[in-house]
Design an enzyme around this catalytic site. Structure first.
Site, PDB file in Angstrom:
ATOM      1  N   GLU A  26      50.803  28.266  -6.473  1.00 16.90           N
ATOM      2  CA  GLU A  26      49.674  29.494  -7.049  1.00 16.90           C
ATOM      3  C   GLU A  26      48.593  28.900  -7.598  1.00 16.90           C
ATOM      4  O   GLU A  26      48.404  29.104  -8.896  1.00 16.90           O
ATOM      5  CB  GLU A  26      50.402  30.343  -7.650  1.00 16.90           C
ATOM      6  CG  GLU A  26      51.394  31.147  -7.090  1.00 16.90           C
ATOM      7  CD  GLU A  26      51.786  32.368  -7.894  1.00 16.90           C
ATOM      8  OE1 GLU A  26      51.372  32.495  -9.137  1.00 16.90           O
ATOM      9  OE2 GLU A  26      52.743  33.007  -7.360  1.00 16.90           O
TER      10      GLU A  26
ATOM     11  N   GLU B 212      58.265  33.508  -3.338  1.00 12.66           N
ATOM     12  CA  GLU B 212      58.489  34.348  -4.405  1.00 12.66           C
ATOM     13  C   GLU B 212      58.101  35.850  -4.053  1.00 12.66           C
ATOM     14  O   GLU B 212      57.147  36.118  -3.518  1.00 12.66           O
ATOM     15  CB  GLU B 212      57.662  33.872  -5.606  1.00 12.66           C
ATOM     16  CG  GLU B 212      57.933  32.616  -6.157  1.00 12.66           C
ATOM     17  CD  GLU B 212      57.024  32.208  -7.533  1.00 12.66           C
ATOM     18  OE1 GLU B 212      56.375  33.413  -8.060  1.00 12.66           O
ATOM     19  OE2 GLU B 212      56.899  31.115  -7.699  1.00 12.66           O
TER      20      GLU B 212
HETATM   21  C1  FCB Z   1      54.282  34.104 -10.272  1.00 15.09           C
HETATM   22  C2  FCB Z   1      54.927  32.583 -10.911  1.00 15.09           C
HETATM   23  C3  FCB Z   1      56.150  32.496 -11.395  1.00 15.09           C
HETATM   24  C4  FCB Z   1      56.354  33.910 -12.207  1.00 15.09           C
HETATM   25  C5  FCB Z   1      56.110  35.047 -11.325  1.00 15.09           C
HETATM   26  C6  FCB Z   1      56.703  36.327 -12.098  1.00 15.09           C
HETATM   27  O1  FCB Z   1      52.979  34.206 -10.247  1.00 15.09           O
HETATM   28  O2  FCB Z   1      54.783  31.555  -9.700  1.00 15.09           O
HETATM   29  O3  FCB Z   1      56.327  31.361 -11.964  1.00 15.09           O
HETATM   30  O4  FCB Z   1      55.504  33.793 -13.171  1.00 15.09           O
HETATM   31  O5  FCB Z   1      54.909  34.946 -10.769  1.00 15.09           O
END
Ligand code: FCB
Length: 786
Positions: free
Chosen positions: A157, A358
């Site tokens: 990210e 994620e």
């Molecule tokens: C993402 C991040 C992770 C966590 C989630 C909720 O943006 O990569 O570390 O903070 O959000």
């Protein structure tokens, strides 16, 4: 029954990141990272550094096929450069070996936001050199783990790291400059390219990057993505898409910035940092793109709007709130957004393999004696898996899905209050307990598929929703009352059968007397008690949202106590919420004897079986005191509020314990809850000890009073005397200097109270909930003493 299945070989797992779980921030030569310096929270996190083996075992038991973790750069290069620290690499080597022995494929992310502080001091990401250092670091990690780790992700990210870290300053290192944010983004892209080259040269099997990607849409498109847009809205959507998504996708996958973005970057500090050849370096072929998806970006054109600092160049664009369900983080739940992202990627980059690296949600978990029934999290993941499957059926090359995250952890600037884990962590004991979602996910993995009917335990609400009637009607049917029409009875009984609803004995005895009314009993709010007022407001709206009517009752006299108890005895309410029961009165006990489900805000003075929701007052006070000690303060006075309040007693206990550990003795002054009494107490502390160098107040109003009194007495804050308070975050943000304070999670308390009561109404076993607090450091304590 047909079970929705995933493709053969689909990879199931979880993701974590080093800073959020490891703790042990100075073990084995690790250097500080920008997050150690920036974060207001204690850094033990989940102590995964020492509990690695237990966590691997947990993952094996849950059937994970892959584990995406991140390597902490400052463990490997404590000073940012030089020779790698072998002890830091040892940890990851052991982790990887244990994963392989457990049959879990290790996926290593090299940058999940924990830049060595030493590199920040040499310029951080706005400096080009950081990208080169990153490639060296990637090579060093590969050198040690490359024979065992098959899948590598360079950066995680980069939008967040660049624009929240250097643009809005909400993340470490907390800089606020649009120009630096754009430079950082470019250098992170360059770092990705250089590291990919280094990894490939060393023989890495698969290399990818992880991007947070959100479809951008207008509020009207949330329910109907195909809807046509006005020219202005289309422009707004396109611009935000370029900033958030295409700024990273296109350099990586096409070797060019989006054309419309270049003038925006140019306006914010120029393009001098983008050198010839950079884009070729960035556009290395990728084996895999990791997609992190949580929620869409919802915007519309609004000419008067100033740019959001996290999106420099977003002038004239309004970021909208939409009336959809949200997670506790406030993020709208839009599973269809995941289908959109995956569909778009596979249309635009048909040869690229994708993986959801994620996806997950923060909800307030209620810990009960028989487990953590996090049905919302299950629904969230299940709905997103269905959305993923739709994209797969249309041909998207999605190779796997990793839940964010394994453990409740340290959620960056939000601290420990966020709960994204499949596994609950008790931060006092580090005990891990799989939530229902973990066990549910294990079954999904085993089946490589979902079940046709959601596995949630059906409740009266679910039956009511399915039959399209009120809960009261369902109760009447279930309890055989004659007052219901034949049609309605048939449809309710059909819903009961389809859902497999079994009314339990407690619910059954309760439902016969349902009033769908809840009594909200308020002990007299003390002056300045903004917290209680806020909780009342939230609890009311949550219970109303669950279809309850609220009767507000004031418990201010003996007569009113009697009336309230009678109200409960006469079953004029299905349940009672009492807030706050701090005073050592007998109302809570008398109410609990009526047999009406009761929940309390705040731990009661007299121990009882009644479940309550509280915050970790002692822990918060200890954190504030330790912070003052860490700033070199030794003569710390505490201003206590009314000592008959349990919260104040707990804050005092936490303060004492922290002083005791430092070998110091407390210095106390009593007050009530007002600023004036805080000021008087501060004057008294100064009189008792003229060399006073810090004040910790049990409440922010008291602390504000102390700020004034100290200034009147000619003391500078924080140079002479540092001041820390507790619990009124709004008031504390408005002082000069800004007040360091312990923030208590207001909305989470209310949500937990409402959920606790609703569980009790269903006759489920419940236990009390203690929510973590968080120290927010501001200028009133920032100067250190030698
Ligand atoms: C993402 C991040 C992770 C966590 C989630 C909720 O943006 O990569 O570390 O903070 O959000």
């Amino acid at each position: 029954m047909k079970v929705p299945r995933f493709p053969d070989g689909f990879v199931w797992g979880v993701s974590t990141s080093a800073f959020q779980i490891e703790g042990a921030t100075s073990a084995d030569g690790r250097g500080p990272s920008i997050w150690d310096v920036f974060s207001a929270d204690r850094a033990e996190a989940c102590d995964h550094y020492h509990r690695r083996s237990e966590d691997v075992r947990l993952m094996r038991e849950l059937g994970m096929a892959a584990y995406r973790f991140s390597v902490s750069w400052p463990r490997v290069f404590p000073d940012g450069s030089g020779k790698p620290n072998p002890a830091g690499l040892d940890f990851y080597e052991r982790l990887v070996d244990e994963l392989l022995a457990a049959g879990i494929a290790p996926y290593a992310t090299l940058y999940h936001w924990d830049l060595p502080q030493a590199l920040e001091e040499r310029g951080g990401w706005p400096s080009r050199d950081t990208a080169r250092r990153f490639a060296d670091y990637a090579a060093a990690v590969h050198d040690r783990l490359g024979d065992r780790v098959g899948t590598w992700f360079t950066v995680n990210e980069p939008w967040v790291a660049a624009f929240l870290g250097y643009g809005s300053g909400v993340h470490a290192p907390g800089r606020k400059s649009a120009a630096e944010a754009f430079r950082s983004a470019h250098h992170m892209l360059l770092a990705h390219g250089l590291a990919t080259q280094a990894l490939r040269a060393a023989g890495a099997a698969k290399v990818g990057a992880v991007l947070n990607l959100s479809p951008v849409m207008t509020p009207a498109q949330v329910g109907d993505f195909g809807r046509e847009l006005s020219e202005e809205d289309a422009e707004a959507v396109g611009r935000i898409d370029a900033l958030a998504n295409r700024q990273f996708l296109e350099p990586m996958l096409r070797g060019a910035y989006p054309a419309e973005l270049l003038p925006v970057i140019e306006r914010h500090g120029g393009l001098g940092h983008v050198r010839d050849g950079d884009l070729d370096t960035i556009a290395q072929p990728l084996d895999l793109l990791g997609v992190n998806y949580y929620t869409p970006l919802v915007v519309q054109a609004q000419p008067s709007e100033a740019a959001d600092p996290a999106f420099p160049g977003s002038d004239g664009v309004l970021f909208c709130t939409i009336p959809t369900a949200v997670t506790a983080m406030g993020w709208p739940i839009v599973p269809g957004g995941l289908t959109l992202v995956l569909r778009r990627l596979s249309e635009e980059y048909p040869d690229l393999d994708l993986m959801v690296t994620e996806n997950g949600a923060d909800f307030v978990d209620v810990v009960t004696g028989d487990g953590i029934h996090d049905v919302e999290r299950i629904s969230f993941i299940e709905d997103h898996l269905r959305a993923l499957l739709s994209a797969v059926r249309e041909g998207a090359r999605v190779r796997g899905y990793l839940v964010w995250t394994l453990l409740d952890n340290l959620e960056w600037s939000d601290g420990y209050q966020r709960k994204f884990g499949l596994v609950h962590v008790d931060f006092a004991t580090q005990r891990r307990r799989p939530k229902d979602s973990a066990l549910w996910y294990r079954d999904v993995i085993r089946r490589n598929g979902l079940t046709e009917t959601p596995p949630r335990r059906p409740t009266l609400e679910t039956v009511a929703a399915r039959a399209g009637v009120s809960r009261a009607t369902v109760s009447r049917v279930v309890n055989g009352e004659a007052s219901v029409s034949a049609d309605v009875r048939t449809s309710v009984l059909r819903a009961v059968k389809e859902l497999g609803y079994v009314p339990n004995a407690a619910a059954r005895s309760l439902v016969t007397r349902r009033t769908d009314t809840i009594a909200l009993v308020l002990s007299v709010p003390r002056q300045g008690d903004a917290l209680t007022a806020a909780v009342v407001q939230y609890v009311t709206s949550m219970l109303e949202g669950a279809g309850k009517q609220i009767t507000l009752m004031l418990a201010d006299t003996a007569e009113s106590h009697r009336r309230i108890v009678q109200h409960a005895e006469a079953r004029l309410a299905d349940g009672v919420v009492l807030l706050p029961p701090d005073r050592a009165d007998t109302l809570a006990e008398r109410l609990s004897r009526t047999g009406v489900p009761l929940v309390l805000l705040g731990k009661p003075a007299v121990a009882s079986m009644v479940p309550y929701v509280d915050v970790d007052n002692a822990g918060g006070a200890a954190a504030a005191t330790e912070h003052l000690l860490a700033r070199g303060r030794r003569r710390i006075g505490m201003i206590c509020g009314p000592m008959d309040l349990v919260a104040v007693q707990d804050r005092l206990a936490g303060h004492r314990a922290a002083l005791h550990r430092a070998g110091l003795r407390p210095l106390l002054a009593l007050a009530d809850v007002t600023r004036a009494s805080g000021a008087a107490a501060a004057r008294q502390l100064l009189a008792d000890d003229p060399s006073l160098d810090a004040v910790f107040a049990a409440g922010d109003q008291l602390a504000i009073g102390a700020l004034h009194a100290l200034r009147e007495a000619g003391r500078r804050v924080p140079e002479d005397v540092a001041v820390a308070g507790f619990d009124d975050i709004d008031a504390a943000s408005a002082t000069t200097p800004g007040l360091t304070t312990v923030r208590v999670p207001v909305a989470d308390q209310a949500l937990a109270l409402a959920r606790l009561l609703l569980s009790r109404l269903e006759g489920r076993h419940t236990t009390s909930v203690v929510l973590p607090t968080r120290l927010v450091v501001r200028d009133s304590t920032s100067a250190s003493r030698p």
